[in-house]
Design a protein around this motif. Structure first.
Motif, short mmCIF file in Angstrom:
data_model
loop_
_atom_site.label_atom_id
_atom_site.label_comp_id
_atom_site.label_asym_id
_atom_site.label_seq_id
_atom_site.Cartn_x
_atom_site.Cartn_y
_atom_site.Cartn_z
N ALA A 170 -7.23 30.88 34.35
CA ALA A 170 -7.67 29.69 33.65
C ALA A 170 -6.48 28.74 33.51
N PRO A 171 -6.74 27.44 33.44
CA PRO A 171 -5.63 26.50 33.27
C PRO A 171 -4.82 26.81 32.02
N ALA A 172 -3.52 26.73 32.14
CA ALA A 172 -2.66 27.01 30.99
C ALA A 172 -2.68 25.84 30.03
N PRO A 173 -2.69 26.09 28.73
CA PRO A 173 -2.65 24.99 27.76
C PRO A 173 -1.30 24.27 27.82
N LEU A 184 6.85 26.71 32.46
CA LEU A 184 7.09 26.29 31.09
C LEU A 184 5.80 26.34 30.27
N ARG A 185 4.70 25.93 30.88
CA ARG A 185 3.41 25.99 30.18
C ARG A 185 3.06 27.42 29.77
N ARG A 186 3.57 28.36 30.53
CA ARG A 186 3.22 29.77 30.30
C ARG A 186 4.34 30.55 29.60
N GLY A 187 5.28 29.83 29.02
CA GLY A 187 6.29 30.51 28.22
C GLY A 187 7.42 31.14 29.00
N LEU A 188 7.77 30.53 30.14
CA LEU A 188 8.92 31.00 30.93
C LEU A 188 9.89 29.83 31.11
N LEU A 189 11.15 30.07 30.89
CA LEU A 189 12.20 29.11 31.20
C LEU A 189 12.91 29.66 32.43
N ALA A 190 12.54 29.15 33.59
CA ALA A 190 12.92 29.81 34.85
C ALA A 190 13.49 28.85 35.88
N PRO A 191 14.66 28.25 35.61
CA PRO A 191 15.33 27.49 36.67
C PRO A 191 15.83 28.40 37.78
N SER A 192 15.91 29.68 37.48
CA SER A 192 16.23 30.73 38.45
C SER A 192 15.47 31.97 37.98
N LEU A 193 15.79 33.12 38.55
CA LEU A 193 15.17 34.38 38.11
C LEU A 193 16.26 35.38 37.72
N ILE A 194 17.25 34.89 36.99
CA ILE A 194 18.41 35.68 36.60
C ILE A 194 18.06 36.60 35.43
N VAL A 195 18.28 37.88 35.60
CA VAL A 195 17.98 38.86 34.56
C VAL A 195 19.22 39.21 33.75
N SER A 196 18.97 39.85 32.62
CA SER A 196 20.05 40.34 31.76
C SER A 196 19.76 41.78 31.36
#
Length: 455
Positions: free
Chosen positions: A15-18, A396-408
């Protein structure tokens, strides 16, 4: 080991993200730009790097999550431009910094015992050199390495790897980019370039500039692994020509291994520069290398003196204490192994969705697992800032800040699985944009390259 129950999860229609609210963040934007050129102290964090109408301004962070001024929460995959390997507000690091600040030695008029212990910790943990000089950021230490190489060789020319995007804000490097305003042409002519994994381009530089190259500087590894023998041959060429070999380990140090990419590949440079992960977000960087070079910045030699690094805040006690806590964590816990496993698991979670949506040639994963990146391409298979913006918009709409996929170290399997589900939804929009036209789905203008001549 990371679990694998979700690796074959089918692609579901989402479904479309809010649209989250960015009212408070938008209100802060003009105030930031009125007082800070670019609205940010790091260009890679600027508004032009994120969707036009979605400018989150952050207020707090913990572990792998951040919260903005509107109360939106995100799982973060920028991790302070790769500086945060343990997680935000990692308790042992924060507590170490706090204890040291309360001792009152944040900045005094003489060296401290802490400086000695920090140097011992760094050299023993990394095994990257005989001496070390601390500073506050990567640009300072890479520029100091170049200065030291010029002083030691009596030469002026610097050779930089053209395939690695950033070494310093200083003139010797920024003069090689499109953002060269304010840099004299005479300075720009002192820097030449070679290509990664291209030994012939290096040999050509030595032939074209005999006895003139003070140093070669590159990242030993970043998004692409070195070809067999490449780094070792560089080492031999530099030795043969009397040129200083510098490895920029700002990113790879403590992310590839405790001893950096040089440890992984078994090739020792003359000098190396470190930063980012050293302080888990605290401002600390390091120049290290062979004693015969490093000592030129000291007091106990008979050669011409090198004013190497002399910064008021280079030995701030809380940053050194944070670094010691970071190094202790790496010695005590399987941080490197976790970064590799988490990045590998995230890649494995994403690949089935990419394949099922037919995006193998449009959304590309690259880099080693501990430094996972993505590339966006349009319907014609060309690199696309517009599709990068669309992906950022939908994540961003789905709660991810992902300019990359860098993990910690703080990214756990549940975080990665939640991320994969949200990325899968974003990629469904990506697929529709390829089929229907991106103008049907992208709101606002595309993000822009950091290196550009005009705004």
């Amino acid at each position: 080991m990371m679990p694998s129950e979700l690796l074959a999860a089918p692609v579901q229609s989402a479904a479309p993200a809010p649209q989250p609210s960015f009212t408070a963040s938008r209100a802060l934007q003009p105030r930031l730009h009125a007082l800070i050129p670019g609205g940010s102290h790091t260009y890679a964090k600027g508004d032009d790097q994120f969707p036009e109408h979605m400018p989150p301004v952050m207020v707090r962070a913990r572990g792998c999550r951040v919260w903005d001024a509107d109360g939106n929460a995100y799982i973060e995959y920028g991790m302070g431009l790769r500086a945060v390997t343990l997680g935000h507000a990692y308790r042992p690091v924060v507590q170490a910094a706090q204890r040291e600040m309360l001792r009152g030695l944040t900045n005094v008029g003489r060296p401290t015992v802490l400086e000695l212990r920090a140097a011992e910790d760094f050299l023993q943990t990394t095994q990257a050199g005989d001496m070390v000089k601390f500073a506050k950021n990567g640009s300072d230490v890479t520029t100091a390495a170049v200065k030291l190489a010029r002083a030691a060789t009596g030469r002026d020319l610097v050779a930089v790897c053209a395939d690695h995007p950033f070494f310093s804000t200083d003139d010797w490097f920024i003069g090689t980019t499109a953002v060269r305003a304010g840099i004299p042409e005479a300075v720009r002519r002192l820097t030449v370039s070679f290509r990664y994994n291209d030994l012939e381009s290096v040999r050509r530089l030595f032939a074209e500039h005999p006895g003139q190259l003070a140093c070669l500087i590159l990242e030993a590894e970043k998004d692409v692994a070195p070809l067999p023998g490449f780094l070792r041959e560089l080492r031999e060429l530099c030795t043969a020509h009397g040129t200083i070999l510098i490895f920029d380990e700002i990113i790879s140090g403590l992310r590839w291994a405790s001893g950096g990419a040089q440890q992984v590949h078994g090739v020792s440079p003359d000098l190396s520069t470190w930063g980012k992960a050293l302080g888990n977000g605290f401002s600390i960087a390091a120049l290290t290398g062979k004693r015969e070079l490093m000592r030129l910045g000291g007091l106990h030699h008979g050669q011409e003196r090198v004013f190497l690094l002399s910064t008021t805040y280079g030995a701030e006690s809380h940053a050194l204490a944070a670094m010691r806590a970071v190094l202790a964590t790496y010695r005590r816990e399987p941080v490197i192994e976790h970064l590799q496993q988490a990045g590998r698991y995230l890649r494995e979670l994403l690949l089935p969705a990419i394949a099922e949506l037919g995006l193998q040639n449009h959304f590309l994963l690259s880099g080693p697992p501990q430094c996972l990146m993505y590339g966006t391409r349009d319907a014609a298979g060309q690199p696309s800032q517009a599709f990068r913006t669309l992906f950022l918009q939908e994540t961003l709409r789905r709660g991810l800040l992902a300019p990359s996929l860098i993990v910690s170290y703080s990214h756990q399997p549940a975080d990665l699985e939640q991320t994969a589900a949200r990325v899968q939804e974003a990629l469904q929009v990506y697929r529709r944009a390829l089929d229907e036209g991106i103008e049907q789905h992208l709101q606002g203008h595309p993000v822009k390259p950091v290196y550009r001549t005009r705004n």
